[in-house]
Scaffold this active site. Structure first.
Site, mmCIF file in Angstrom:
data_model
loop_
_atom_site.group_PDB
_atom_site.id
_atom_site.type_symbol
_atom_site.label_atom_id
_atom_site.label_comp_id
_atom_site.label_asym_id
_atom_site.label_seq_id
_atom_site.Cartn_x
_atom_site.Cartn_y
_atom_site.Cartn_z
ATOM 1 N N GLY A 151 -6.903 5.536 8.158
ATOM 2 C CA GLY A 151 -7.426 4.482 9.027
ATOM 3 C C GLY A 151 -8.660 4.868 9.823
ATOM 4 N N GLY A 200 -4.783 1.569 2.179
ATOM 5 C CA GLY A 200 -4.272 0.811 3.316
ATOM 6 C C GLY A 200 -5.179 -0.358 3.643
ATOM 7 N N GLY A 201 -6.043 -0.170 4.630
ATOM 8 C CA GLY A 201 -6.877 -1.257 5.150
ATOM 9 C C GLY A 201 -7.611 -2.046 4.069
ATOM 10 C CB SER A 240 -10.659 6.373 4.920
ATOM 11 O OG SER A 240 -10.198 6.302 6.254
ATOM 12 C CG ASN A 244 0.968 1.165 3.101
ATOM 13 O OD1 ASN A 244 1.760 0.269 3.401
ATOM 14 N ND2 ASN A 244 0.882 2.318 3.758
ATOM 15 C CD1 TRP A 245 -1.157 -5.145 1.329
ATOM 16 C CD2 TRP A 245 0.214 -6.894 1.629
ATOM 17 N NE1 TRP A 245 -1.466 -6.076 0.375
ATOM 18 C CE2 TRP A 245 -0.633 -7.162 0.541
ATOM 19 C CE3 TRP A 245 1.164 -7.836 1.993
ATOM 20 C CZ2 TRP A 245 -0.563 -8.356 -0.181
ATOM 21 C CZ3 TRP A 245 1.251 -9.026 1.271
ATOM 22 C CH2 TRP A 245 0.382 -9.273 0.203
ATOM 23 C CE LYS A 246 -1.515 1.922 6.542
ATOM 24 N NZ LYS A 246 -2.346 2.862 7.260
ATOM 25 C CG HIS A 286 2.668 6.063 5.861
ATOM 26 N ND1 HIS A 286 2.009 6.172 7.060
ATOM 27 C CD2 HIS A 286 1.725 5.697 4.955
ATOM 28 C CE1 HIS A 286 0.732 5.871 6.889
ATOM 29 N NE2 HIS A 286 0.531 5.587 5.615
ATOM 30 C CD GLU A 340 -1.260 8.059 2.703
ATOM 31 O OE1 GLU A 340 -2.026 7.211 2.238
ATOM 32 O OE2 GLU A 340 -0.408 7.812 3.556
HETATM 33 P P1 PGA Z 1 -6.028 3.544 5.079
HETATM 34 O O1 PGA Z 1 -4.469 3.800 5.039
HETATM 35 O O2 PGA Z 1 -6.485 3.305 3.658
HETATM 36 O O3 PGA Z 1 -6.206 2.337 5.957
HETATM 37 O O4 PGA Z 1 -6.664 4.762 5.650
HETATM 38 C C1 PGA Z 1 -3.878 4.533 4.000
HETATM 39 C C2 PGA Z 1 -2.425 4.730 4.268
HETATM 40 O O5 PGA Z 1 -2.036 4.841 5.438
HETATM 41 O O6 PGA Z 1 -1.618 4.731 3.323
#
Ligand code: PGA
Length: 222
Positions: free
Chosen positions: A153, A205-206, A184, A8-10, A86, A147
């Site tokens: 994050g 995500g990250g 995370s 998920n690149w956001k 999300h 999540e």
């Molecule tokens: P994260 O984000 O891996 O950076 O914690 C996950 C998400 O928001 O889908």
């Protein structure tokens, strides 16, 4: 079954990063949720690559809805999945309430895509009776992504036992629906997370924005 790895690149990425990812990642079990603006480009370069969007409009097809992107339009880019609900959207945009998420679910599935429906610790409230019956009727087209807010994050995941507990509850409640975990996920914890019973994949995500980290996560999933 192979685990699904969804990046998920956001609101991140660029055309050049799309190029890097398409050239570097060949696994059929990887999906990337990139900003809409890159989807058609990614599909034209590599039609086999599995793409996801990060949201869609409550309006479908076409119309006078400035700034909106419909599920129908996303499907026309060969997008196969859409993330819905999300927590970053639920907390920022009042519009992303339970009733509207249900409309979006319907739009995604009626355009032959799968919905990646995000829920947090408060999933009993997010999955109301109407959403429950919709999901029951479309069990194969919905993936529930657990999540926890505390993990997104932050670099802190819940314990594997805590994650397994919630995933087992979701599977029991939703007739063995696909359940994934996000929050995370990184190269240091992926082996433990993949060992969790009831886990069908991860939402990353990250770490999906760092090629080496993401490749390590994909390799761990075999
Ligand atoms: P994260 O984000 O891996 O950076 O914690 C996950 C998400 O928001 O889908």
């Amino acid at each position: 079954m192979k685990k699904l790895i969804i990046g998920n690149w956001k609101m991140n990425g660029s055309i050049s990063f799309v190029d890097v990812i398409l050239e570097s990642i060949k696994s059929p079990d990887v999906v990337i949720a990139m900003p809409n603006i890159f989807l058609a480009y990614a599909n034209s370069k590599c039609p086999k690559f599995k793409l996801a969007a990060q949201d869609c409009s409550t309006f479908d097809n076409f119309g006078a809805h400035t700034g909106e992107v419909s599920a129908h339009m996303l499907a026309s880019t060969n997008c196969k999945y859409v993330i819905l609900g999300h927590s970053e959207r639920r907390s920022t945009f009042e519009h992303d309430n339970v009733a509207n998420i249900l409309i979006k679910l319907n739009n995604v599935i009626s355009n032959n895509m799968k919905a990646i429906l995000c829920v947090d610790e408060n999933y009993e409230a997010l999955l109301d009776a109407q959403t429950l019956s919709f999901i029951e009727a479309h069990r194969d087209d919905v993936i529930l992504a657990y999540e926890p807010l505390s993990a997104i994050g932050t670099g802190k995941t819940l314990s594997t036992a805590e994650i397994a507990h919630t995933l087992s509850e979701l599977k029991a409640k939703y007739n063995n629906i696909q359940t994934i975990y996000g929050g995370s996920v990184n190269p240091g914890n992926i082996a433990d997370i993949l060992s969790i019973e009831f886990l069908d994949g991860v939402l990353v995500g990250g770490a999906s924005l760092k090629l080496n980290d993401f490749q390590t996560i994909i390799a761990a999933a075999g």
